[in-house]
Design a protein around this motif. Structure first.
Motif, mmCIF file in Angstrom:
data_model
loop_
_atom_site.group_PDB
_atom_site.id
_atom_site.type_symbol
_atom_site.label_atom_id
_atom_site.label_comp_id
_atom_site.label_asym_id
_atom_site.label_seq_id
_atom_site.Cartn_x
_atom_site.Cartn_y
_atom_site.Cartn_z
ATOM 1 N N GLN A 33 0.920 -1.157 0.037
ATOM 2 C CA GLN A 33 0.070 0.028 0.106
ATOM 3 C C GLN A 33 0.788 1.091 0.019
ATOM 4 O O GLN A 33 1.379 1.721 1.024
ATOM 5 N N THR B 7 -6.697 2.582 -0.888
ATOM 6 C CA THR B 7 -6.760 0.880 -0.367
ATOM 7 C C THR B 7 -7.695 0.164 -1.397
ATOM 8 O O THR B 7 -7.438 -0.592 -1.772
ATOM 9 N N ASN B 8 -8.712 1.103 -1.936
ATOM 10 C CA ASN B 8 -9.641 0.283 -2.776
ATOM 11 C C ASN B 8 -8.785 0.034 -4.113
ATOM 12 O O ASN B 8 -9.217 -1.215 -4.540
ATOM 13 N N LEU C 13 -6.822 -2.978 -3.576
ATOM 14 C CA LEU C 13 -7.686 -4.371 -3.122
ATOM 15 C C LEU C 13 -7.959 -4.802 -4.483
ATOM 16 O O LEU C 13 -8.103 -5.953 -4.925
ATOM 17 N N ALA C 14 -8.355 -3.650 -5.551
ATOM 18 C CA ALA C 14 -8.960 -4.165 -6.708
ATOM 19 C C ALA C 14 -7.800 -5.135 -7.349
ATOM 20 O O ALA C 14 -7.965 -5.947 -8.184
ATOM 21 N N GLU D 157 -0.650 -11.843 -1.254
ATOM 22 C CA GLU D 157 -0.733 -10.921 0.174
ATOM 23 C C GLU D 157 -0.878 -9.494 -0.069
ATOM 24 O O GLU D 157 -0.096 -8.892 -1.015
ATOM 25 N N LEU D 158 -1.962 -8.809 0.430
ATOM 26 C CA LEU D 158 -1.951 -7.535 0.499
ATOM 27 C C LEU D 158 -1.558 -6.725 1.813
ATOM 28 O O LEU D 158 -2.165 -7.416 2.785
ATOM 29 N N TYR D 159 -0.496 -6.157 1.926
ATOM 30 C CA TYR D 159 -0.351 -5.448 3.370
ATOM 31 C C TYR D 159 -1.363 -4.807 3.772
ATOM 32 O O TYR D 159 -1.975 -3.890 3.282
ATOM 33 N N PRO D 160 -1.919 -5.263 5.162
ATOM 34 C CA PRO D 160 -3.061 -4.884 5.570
ATOM 35 C C PRO D 160 -3.301 -3.536 6.095
ATOM 36 O O PRO D 160 -4.366 -2.703 6.408
ATOM 37 N N GLU D 161 -2.309 -2.680 6.441
ATOM 38 C CA GLU D 161 -2.335 -1.527 7.046
ATOM 39 C C GLU D 161 -1.830 -0.252 6.272
ATOM 40 O O GLU D 161 -1.156 -0.440 5.269
ATOM 41 N N LYS E 80 8.752 -0.935 6.403
ATOM 42 C CA LYS E 80 7.963 -2.076 6.975
ATOM 43 C C LYS E 80 7.278 -3.100 6.312
ATOM 44 O O LYS E 80 7.344 -4.193 6.594
ATOM 45 N N TYR F 83 -5.377 -15.747 -0.691
ATOM 46 C CA TYR F 83 -5.504 -14.593 -0.049
ATOM 47 C C TYR F 83 -4.277 -14.543 1.013
ATOM 48 O O TYR F 83 -4.088 -13.547 1.731
ATOM 49 N N GLY F 84 -3.349 -15.457 0.813
ATOM 50 C CA GLY F 84 -2.111 -15.470 1.672
ATOM 51 C C GLY F 84 -2.216 -16.082 2.815
ATOM 52 O O GLY F 84 -1.424 -15.837 3.754
ATOM 53 N N LYS G 156 -1.594 -14.649 9.109
ATOM 54 C CA LYS G 156 -3.033 -14.960 8.547
ATOM 55 C C LYS G 156 -3.039 -16.356 8.375
ATOM 56 O O LYS G 156 -2.274 -16.901 7.631
ATOM 57 N N SER H 150 -3.558 -6.854 12.924
ATOM 58 C CA SER H 150 -3.986 -5.628 12.409
ATOM 59 C C SER H 150 -5.599 -5.120 12.730
ATOM 60 O O SER H 150 -6.514 -5.808 12.964
ATOM 61 N N SER I 112 -6.922 -2.613 10.890
ATOM 62 C CA SER I 112 -7.662 -2.165 9.695
ATOM 63 C C SER I 112 -8.540 -2.924 9.275
ATOM 64 O O SER I 112 -8.833 -4.127 9.297
ATOM 65 N N LEU J 113 -9.430 -3.317 6.264
ATOM 66 C CA LEU J 113 -9.009 -4.277 5.003
ATOM 67 C C LEU J 113 -9.154 -5.621 5.553
ATOM 68 O O LEU J 113 -9.405 -6.296 4.671
ATOM 69 N N VAL J 114 -8.779 -5.844 6.616
ATOM 70 C CA VAL J 114 -8.791 -7.220 7.416
ATOM 71 C C VAL J 114 -10.124 -7.828 6.929
ATOM 72 O O VAL J 114 -10.418 -8.917 6.397
ATOM 73 N N GLU K 147 -11.084 -8.344 3.280
ATOM 74 C CA GLU K 147 -10.549 -9.548 2.678
ATOM 75 C C GLU K 147 -11.186 -10.779 3.080
ATOM 76 O O GLU K 147 -11.369 -11.548 2.417
ATOM 77 N N LEU L 164 -14.746 -0.466 1.086
ATOM 78 C CA LEU L 164 -13.806 -1.453 0.728
ATOM 79 C C LEU L 164 -14.067 -2.629 -0.298
ATOM 80 O O LEU L 164 -13.859 -3.089 -1.080
ATOM 81 N N SER M 164 -14.838 -3.185 -4.160
ATOM 82 C CA SER M 164 -13.922 -3.810 -5.040
ATOM 83 C C SER M 164 -13.860 -5.217 -4.930
ATOM 84 O O SER M 164 -12.951 -5.708 -5.541
#
Lengths: 436, 436
Positions: free
Chosen positions: A346, A352-353, A356-357, A370-374, A386, B26-27, B97, B128, B130, B132-133, B136, B252, B255
């Motif tokens: 990210q 974020t959207n 995520l897309a 893997e999408l970094y969550p934060e 990080k 999704y990792g 995860k 997290s 977030s 986003l968690v 997902e 979120l 998407s």
């Protein structure tokens, strides 16, 4: 009892996958039974030692006060199979060949490769008395071990009815047969003198134990069958059957992968009380105890229904196989796989959207993403580094970044985490590029 | 608790395979924990109703007399995960995860799609806060259901902190919050009037229950968030957080594949006591109860260590998915597969070794092969027909015969069990022929 973290689970799944695949090649079908059985189903099937190791479950409601147990955790997969065959006979084919890979529980003292919860990988043939059943079971177990990379295993076999004939001919009192069998089975651990001492300690006549010990002969003496056939004063129907069946197993196994690993072991007796014919055990030099074992139990189904049904099976111990494979470094590199093929960074906190897309796009194309969550902004400061550290720590091989430049040109910057190389790839080509 | 015969197991394995594959995209990484936990690990985590449904295991040795229980069967996969995170924190990545597909046990009264032993398919993100968690997790569950062929599922979401704000603003006494939450959660089953009656029965003030019921609004009213934001006299920090987080999840999810299935359900409360934030449930019209559910539980790990760790997860119920898929005939034909690709007949009684060698040849080439286990001679008579009947009963598509003619010409006669057609194939070509 143990937790299995991701790397452990992947190793377990790899071995289970090989076992199931081989068993299926032999026409065995999957069966699963509940972890919990009625307590009467289990008690009295494994001998006194076994009964003590069964985990018992408190009856609900009032039972909790009185301490009454009505259920128990399964102790092996063989007794549940016998119950299933008795219960569902009408739904099963006459010759029912099943495999079952599930945990069992024993309140045992843990030791190397032995745990209180462990997986058995069982394969059993129901309905036939033919020794072809034995030959195919041993072949499937040998195939499993070879596919996993074992070449040095020994399969030792013997026969309960021949053992009975030896006990009778050695003048052991009938009521002490099972006791004598347990002692004979210790030859592997204690040696000839150790077993002799135990026979003495238990008050067996010295002449009797001498006769038995002489007849158990040297280990793996291939001509032992001919010798015992001549040596027994009265071979009897059981002795005859034992010798014929062992010879037939050896003969049939000549055409299978088990053949060259197979030996008769005169002192092999197996502890469980339900065996009635052939018995087997699989061993490697670097593990005390066995990788697996089994035998024929033609009377067990009859304990759950009015009709006896012939049955024979072999069980591989998953944990023991894993212990030896771990010590010998036998796992292929592909087994210790990474949790994802790529991590999406990210870069902008408010997009974020979009990330995520993009991740969804890659997942739909079959990639593990893997999408970094934060958010990359913490207390007003960028924390991009990080994210790369997280990818490195999880062993993810590629990281995909869509920053300002990439947004402007519809590209993605992809960093190879091993080499450190970074490359700009058109967004439409990312899947192809990562798959190549 | 039930036995799963081969066809059942194949269906279960198919669904589990899809679930694991999607979760991996999704990792998420696999984790397994023991069936048995220390009893203190489980007690006090699920509310009073939950505690009563835990299966307790008798202590071994003296405990058997006193009726003392020290272990218990796991009740869900979430509490064991929290224990694992507390215990193995150093070995796990900061954002951990995991997915976990294992049985759990509840001493519940069985009903449609509900059993005392059942599989949960859990996916959780640790570390997290977030949203986003959440997005997902919901996307992965939606992907699973779509891959299995579901299109009509609804995902309903709500937020525990917003519910707390509503209870406070409706003047429910603090000590009765959890009681009120259990009642609110029944809206789906009992309807508005039913819930009102229960509030009255439990002695809640009519003015209080009226305020609550008014605020739970119509189901799935999309503008409910705006409305409740205006309607509450004192929104408070918790109400604010609940509304913001629900809006973020909706935004979120635009998407992802979950987006079009997602609705706010004001009365959704979830029974378990460990939830602290977002909560969700997945439903289809033809099943009372849900296909799955979950939520955020930021305080659970802290019950096993000194440090709180944010966490959120969703659990799919394997048996419920299977019940609906069975009723709707959703299984692809390939799932109900046969136990073998071909059965080898024993034509001559004294040539078992040759047939076994032929079967081994086919197996080594990757085919799944059943070898008829018994001799074709019984009481001096040929019983060849029995063998074909066995193949037909087990649904094996081809039968291979090596009789006199075939031996002479090094061929194999192959019978197609569906069409009845028989063909002579050169022995060297059998594998190619069967694979085509």
């Amino acid at each position: 009892m143990r937790d299995f973290l991701p790397e452990d689970v992947r190793r377990r799944q790899y071995v289970i996958g090989v076992i199931a695949d081989v068993y299926q090649k032999y026409g065995f079908e999957p069966l699963e039974t509940p972890a919990v059985e009625n307590i009467e189903t289990l008690l009295g099937k494994y001998g006194d030692e076994g009964d003590k190791l069964i985990f018992k479950i408190l009856k609900r409601g009032e039972g909790e006060q009185t301490g009454q147990a009505d259920l128990a955790l399964r102790y092996d997969l063989t007794v549940p199979l016998a119950r299933v065959v008795a219960e569902h006979r009408g739904q099963l084919p006459k010759f029912f060949k099943r495999y079952q890979i599930q945990p069992v529980w024993r309140a045992d003292r843990p030791q190397k490769g032995r745990f209180r919860e462990f997986y058995q990988c069982d394969v059993d043939s129901i309905g036939s008395r033919s020794m072809l059943v034995e030959a195919e079971l041993l072949a499937s177990a040998a195939d499993v071990l070879k596919r996993l990379g074992f070449n040095d295993f020994r399969i030792v076999i013997n026969h309960r009815q021949l053992l009975m004939a030896i006990l009778r001919d050695s003048e052991v009192p009938v009521e002490r047969y099972s006791e004598a069998i347990v002692l004979m089975d210790k030859m592997d651990k204690l040696g000839r003198d150790g077993v002799r001492a135990e026979f003495e300690e238990k008050g067996f006549d010295a002449a009797v134990s001498n006769r038995i010990l002489n007849r158990l002969g040297a280990e793996y003496r291939t001509d032992w069958l001919d010798w015992i056939e001549r040596d027994l004063t009265l071979l009897g129907e059981d002795g005859r059957k034992g010798i014929d069946e062992l010879r037939e197993i050896l003969r049939l196994s000549e055409s299978t992968s088990a053949g060259s690993h197979l030996r008769i072991e005169p002192s092999l007796a197996r502890g469980l009380s339900y065996y009635t014919g052939s018995i087997f055990e699989i061993r490697v030099a670097d593990l005390a105890g066995s990788l697996g074992g089994g035998g024929r139990y033609d009377k067990l189904v009859g304990m759950f229904s009015k009709q006896d049904v012939p049955a024979c099976g072999i069980s591989l111990g998953l944990e023991r196989i894993l212990v030896v494979m771990g010590e010998r470094n036998m796992f292929p590199e592909s087994v210790v796989s990474t949790p994802a093929d790529v991590m999406v960074v990210q870069w902008f906190a408010n997009r974020t959207n979009m990330y995520l897309a993009f991740a969804t796009e890659l997942r739909e194309a079959g990639l593990r993403v893997e999408l970094y969550p934060e958010s990359p902004i913490e207390d007003g400061k960028k924390v991009g580094d990080k994210q790369f550290k997280h990818a490195a720590a999880r062993g993810i091989p590629f990281v995909a970044v869509i920053g300002g430049d990439e947004l402007a040109h519809d590209t993605v910057a992809i960093k190879n985490m091993k080499t450190g190389e970074q490359k700009s790839v058109a967004r439409a080509d990312v899947v192809k590029w990562l798959n190549s």
